[in-house]
Design a protein around this motif. Sequence first.
Motif, mmCIF file in Angstrom:
data_model
loop_
_atom_site.group_PDB
_atom_site.id
_atom_site.type_symbol
_atom_site.label_atom_id
_atom_site.label_comp_id
_atom_site.label_asym_id
_atom_site.label_seq_id
_atom_site.Cartn_x
_atom_site.Cartn_y
_atom_site.Cartn_z
ATOM 1 N N ASP A 355 27.921 88.104 8.363
ATOM 2 C CA ASP A 355 28.313 88.293 9.559
ATOM 3 C C ASP A 355 27.676 87.637 10.594
ATOM 4 O OD1 ASP A 355 29.372 89.203 12.297
ATOM 5 O OD2 ASP A 355 29.875 90.970 11.319
ATOM 6 N N ARG A 357 27.734 87.297 13.705
ATOM 7 C CA ARG A 357 27.276 88.169 15.004
ATOM 8 C C ARG A 357 25.969 88.784 14.904
ATOM 9 N NH1 ARG A 357 30.404 89.021 19.497
ATOM 10 N NH2 ARG A 357 32.099 88.465 18.295
ATOM 11 N N TYR A 389 28.226 99.670 13.720
ATOM 12 C CA TYR A 389 27.878 98.202 13.715
ATOM 13 C C TYR A 389 27.037 98.005 15.018
ATOM 14 C CZ TYR A 389 29.365 93.181 13.906
ATOM 15 O OH TYR A 389 29.391 91.946 13.935
ATOM 16 N N ASP A 403 34.819 94.798 22.065
ATOM 17 C CA ASP A 403 34.150 94.945 20.833
ATOM 18 C C ASP A 403 34.991 95.031 19.631
ATOM 19 O OD1 ASP A 403 34.845 97.311 21.511
ATOM 20 O OD2 ASP A 403 32.899 98.228 20.890
ATOM 21 N N TYR A 405 34.858 93.432 16.766
ATOM 22 C CA TYR A 405 33.818 93.412 15.817
ATOM 23 C C TYR A 405 33.514 94.814 15.235
ATOM 24 C CZ TYR A 405 31.273 92.870 19.924
ATOM 25 O OH TYR A 405 30.981 92.954 21.385
ATOM 26 N N ARG A 406 33.365 95.727 16.072
ATOM 27 C CA ARG A 406 33.034 97.058 15.951
ATOM 28 C C ARG A 406 34.177 97.774 15.244
ATOM 29 N NH1 ARG A 406 30.226 97.613 20.002
ATOM 30 N NH2 ARG A 406 28.288 97.286 19.096
ATOM 31 N N GLU A 408 36.577 96.651 13.887
ATOM 32 C CA GLU A 408 36.889 96.079 12.462
ATOM 33 C C GLU A 408 36.060 96.833 11.541
ATOM 34 O OE1 GLU A 408 39.333 94.017 11.956
ATOM 35 O OE2 GLU A 408 39.166 93.361 9.840
ATOM 36 N N TYR A 409 34.724 96.798 11.636
ATOM 37 C CA TYR A 409 33.740 97.256 10.871
ATOM 38 C C TYR A 409 33.997 98.930 10.703
ATOM 39 C CZ TYR A 409 29.054 99.313 9.091
ATOM 40 O OH TYR A 409 28.054 99.865 8.530
#
Length: 487
Positions: A355, A357, A389, A403, A405-406, A408-409
């Motif tokens: 990842d 990020r 995350y 966020d 990305y968080r 998604e995780y």
Amino acid sequence: MNKIVFPKDFLWGAATSAFQAEGAYNEDGKGLSLADIRSMNINPDEEPTKALANKGDKIADSTVASDHYHHWEEDLALMKECGLKSYRFSIAWTRIFPNGDDEEPNQKGVQFYENIIDRLNEYGIEPIITLYHFDFPAGLQKKYGGFSNRQAIVDFVRYASFLFKHFKGKVRYWLVNNEQNAMIRRDGYLGITETNPLKREQLRHRCNHYMYVACAKAITACHEIDPEAKIAPVMAYAPHFPLTSKPEDVLAARNANDLFFHYMIDVHCRGEYPGYYIKWLKDNDWCPEITEEDSAALKKGKPDFFAFNYYRSNAAEYCPEDVDPELVERLRVDARSRILPGLCRCLQNPLISEDERNKWRSDPIGFHIAFRNVYELCHLPLMICENGYGAPDTLEKEGLIHDSYRIEYLKNHILQMNEAIQEGIPVIGYHAWTFLDVISTSEGFRKRYGFVYVNRDDNGGDLKRYKKDSFYWYQKVIKTHGKSLMD
Ligand code: BGP
């Protein structure tokens, strides 16, 4: 076809820990812990305020952390708004017994947690409490060397028993120690200063054994004091997969899984060290004294459920016996690259992309596998106490934090947990790490995990709370019992 199957009474929760969230490190009678000493990077022999003043560089530290000590009402109101069904947090031993073994408990410390527990119960949020999350009392470390001394077993069980009695009927789930297997890897967590490698490892394994005995005795005490309560240890779990299908690599992955994780399920749930573990200790001359009384205590104190924390998986490959000892020494603390000569060499999975990020190789399928592995060994209900995350977030001008990305995780991991539940694995709860941003054990406020943004960086800030996009997302997941994951 994926079907969402979370039970109605599933504990949708989030977690924090005392030293990472509370701050107020010396307020209302609190004593210093090893976590304070590590996070403030101070000399434990110096008077703390003076030591802090002498410390030039400013990093996020447990003096303030997220200042949950002073913001707890606001934070709990946010939990209610989010719809949490459970909140996993830890009690700081040093707020209850400032030196670890004081004759009388510190009333102000007890009151702080009582207020939180009462408010959570009022809100219908199940309090799930860890007794020991990386914050052993500095006083006992100084007095007798912490968990390298059997006296720590006595003092820990006394502290735990006080809480079981005091909060009987108010707390239904207890967690004994957080990530004993991660703690024993890090010298600072155990207060180990020994430099001779053989003596240091002997000390480490002695601490590990005494912690198991303390855990088992605390479990027995809990069962005796409050038979209605349920109690479990919390394991850090990163399943290791073979780098290739070569039998040597398959065995290496098995060695890593067994020696870092699976053996502890045996110790907790069967009350015995497996043979391969004892052989490994004996081969290295690390085996601690295990008395008959210890074995009896381990046999008696069995958990009611099993808890684990999952962030990522890892890989392992064969490693020859004659690997360079300096390399072994250099890599011993990093779980992602450590080496056991002749047994395994750990490394990040090259088949999972990194990842950009946060440089993690996230593996939701590894989470599914983790459920199968753990359940197969313990056959107990499972609880996830941490999954999350970590990354820097940006607070936009309007007070928003996007966020995705968080989200998604978390979504990908919760869906894999749903798979495990579909297979009949009894999962009773899930706690995202964290509810609000807290100090990361390694990177201060540079790495955030929360649903709630805490406005501070390593140089301070106004500590104002802001709801991130993930807050609203999780709120919906809880409200729909996970159905919104399919949107
Ligand atoms: C776990 C700990 C937590 C938490 C988390 C994230 O091992 O139980 O206390 O800190 O890891 O790790 P970090 O804070 O280092 O990013």
